[in-house]
Write an enzyme that holds these catalytic residues in place. Structure first.
Site, mmCIF file in Angstrom:
data_model
loop_
_atom_site.group_PDB
_atom_site.id
_atom_site.type_symbol
_atom_site.label_atom_id
_atom_site.label_comp_id
_atom_site.label_asym_id
_atom_site.label_seq_id
_atom_site.Cartn_x
_atom_site.Cartn_y
_atom_site.Cartn_z
ATOM 1 N N GLY A 172 0.824 -1.207 0.000
ATOM 2 C CA GLY A 172 0.000 0.000 0.000
ATOM 3 C C GLY A 172 0.852 1.247 0.000
ATOM 4 N N ASN A 173 0.236 2.385 0.221
ATOM 5 C CA ASN A 173 1.000 3.627 0.318
ATOM 6 C C ASN A 173 0.362 4.533 1.369
ATOM 7 O OD1 ASN A 173 -0.941 5.557 -1.072
ATOM 8 N ND2 ASN A 173 -0.682 3.981 -2.638
ATOM 9 N N ARG A 174 0.997 5.655 1.630
ATOM 10 C CA ARG A 174 0.604 6.473 2.781
ATOM 11 C C ARG A 174 -0.471 7.512 2.468
ATOM 12 N NH1 ARG A 174 5.553 9.161 5.074
ATOM 13 N NH2 ARG A 174 3.958 10.005 6.430
#
Ligand code: CTP
Length: 415
Positions: free
Chosen positions: A221-223
């Site tokens: 995922g990413n932030r």
């Protein structure tokens, strides 16, 4: 500017109603205030009157010296029934704070105070902003009352979560800040009158970050928090647009009045976008889709005991480029680029061309004060012409600047 009728009921948050009046009058709106008896235990009518320049009404039986008119409005030459006249003249009616008791009365149509009688008689858009202890807010009775009000077209401004008035208590029930109340009132007005500069426009916003499954419990995922996308959705709604948000793993409440579609991964985001893009006038692609996904997903949870692990990744589809290539005349497409440091602008300009979009909103993610989890941001707006710097500001303000630019680009007179 609008005529805003403000109903204040009893609660510690009544002081925020004073700040709301300051804000709204400062923006040029004209206000009248109605107070319940218990509201007067928390703030005095004189406080409102000093800011408003108009008498506050506290009883349905008192004569209104302004005969139901708002400041700046001509008074009728006869003596009207005060609570009916202000309700008739109002463009919008906001009850803030709305106590549990007042909500119960509004839901059952009681008319035992200036506030409740005017609410019953008002045909303008009505909004209530509940504020109370969280156990009172969550109670079945209060929730049922709110549901009844919603079903009758009343807009409920959800309370925020945080420290509550009673010592040591934390939970849901805080009255939103005056700026948020103002945004909701503006949005209700823009939709009711069709007056906002985005009235009639269909806006599609994507927000958040996609997750690509590795196994049933793990993902890549990413932030991205979705804050920028949600700020854009709220700003467009406030300006009268019809807004759909496609949210990828966003843990935020969407602004009420926005249609929300939740997705998990890039393929889901792509599908949701394709289904809605052709019906929209403006696409704001603020989501951060994962660029790679595992070639294979493990059907069972991978175990550490299996030793070293290598995951093969394959690129995901470029959703934005695909949509932009398929667009029909009149559609405006805005992309976002999070870049690190030097050459950021050149890379963003490259994306403007390679993805075939009208505007790229560039933010430099090397600055920890802005970006992903922050309420603030600073961006550069990149179009075929000159780049425009938007210095650090709240995401709500940045959203406004992005929409201004997108509207200019969609104006045929400008192209
Ligand atoms: N985007 C998209 N589909 C993807 C990746 C990105 O639609 N699979 C969109 C993003 O929502 C954003 C824009 O493209 O609006 C730019 O995203 P970015 O990640 O900066 O671009 P990439 O094409 O992934 O370029 P690179 O990874 O090479 O920087």
């Amino acid at each position: 500017m609008a005529k805003i009728l403000l109903g204040v009921s009893g609660g510690i948050a009544a002081y925020k109603a004073v700040e709301f009046v300051r804000l709204a009058t400062g923006e040029g709106h004209s206000l009248r205030v109605l107070m319940t008896a218990s509201a007067r235990r928390f703030v005095g009518p004189d406080t409102f009157e000093g800011i408003l320049g108009a008498p506050v009404l506290t009883s349905e039986f008192e004569r209104d010296p302004m005969r139901g008119a708002f400041p700046g409005q001509e008074q009728p030459d006869h003596e009207p029934i005060g609570h009916l006249a202000v309700a008739e003249a109002a463009d919008v009616f906001l009850v803030a704070p709305a106590s549990a008791n007042t909500l119960a009365k509004l839901a059952t149509g009681q008319a035992d105070s200036i506030l409740t009688t005017a609410f019953l008689a008002c045909r303008a858009p009505r909004l209530v902003a509940p504020a109370m202890n969280d156990r009172m807010f969550r109670s079945d009775a209060t929730q049922a009352n709110l549901e009844t009000l919603r079903s009758r077209g009343v807009e409920v401004i959800e309370p925020g979560e945080g420290r509550l008035a009673s010592k040591g208590e934390y939970g849901i029930g805080r009255l939103p800040e005056p700026e948020e109340l103002m945004a909701r009132v503006d949005s209700a007005l823009a939709h009711a009158s069709g007056s906002g500069d985005m009235a009639g426009l269909k806006v599609l916003v994507t927000a958040g970050g996609t997750r690509e499954a590795i196994d049933p419990v793990r993902f890549l995922g990413n932030r991205s928090s979705g804050r920028m996308g949600f700020a854009l959705a709220e700003a467009a709604l406030r300006r009268g647009a019809e807004v759909t948000v496609i949210a990828a793993n966003v843990g935020l409440e969407e602004p009420s009045g926005v249609e929300r579609v939740d997705v998990e991964d890039t393929a889901g985001l792509a599908e949701a976008c394709r289904a809605r893009f052709s019906g929209s006038d403006l696409l704001l692609m603020a989501a951060a889709p994962a660029d790679f996904r595992p070639v294979e997903q493990s059907p069972g949870k991978l175990s550490r005991g299996e030793g070293d692990l290598t995951i093969s990744l394959e690129p995901t589809e470029d959703i934005l480029a695909g949509l932009a290539a398929d667009r029909r005349p009149g559609q405006t497409v805005v992309g976002f680029a999070a870049e690190h440091g030097g050459e950021a602008e050149a890379r963003a300009r490259g994306k403007l061309e390679s993805k075939g979009v009208d505007l790229i909103v560039l933010n430099d993610v090397s600055d920890p004060a802005i970006g992903f989890d922050s309420d603030q941001n600073a961006v550069t707006l990149i179009t075929a012409g000159e780049a425009e710097q938007v210095p650090i500001a709240e995401k709500s303000e940045i959203a406004g600047r992005i929409l201004d630019r997108a509207l200019e680009l969609s104006d045929p007179a400008d192209s």
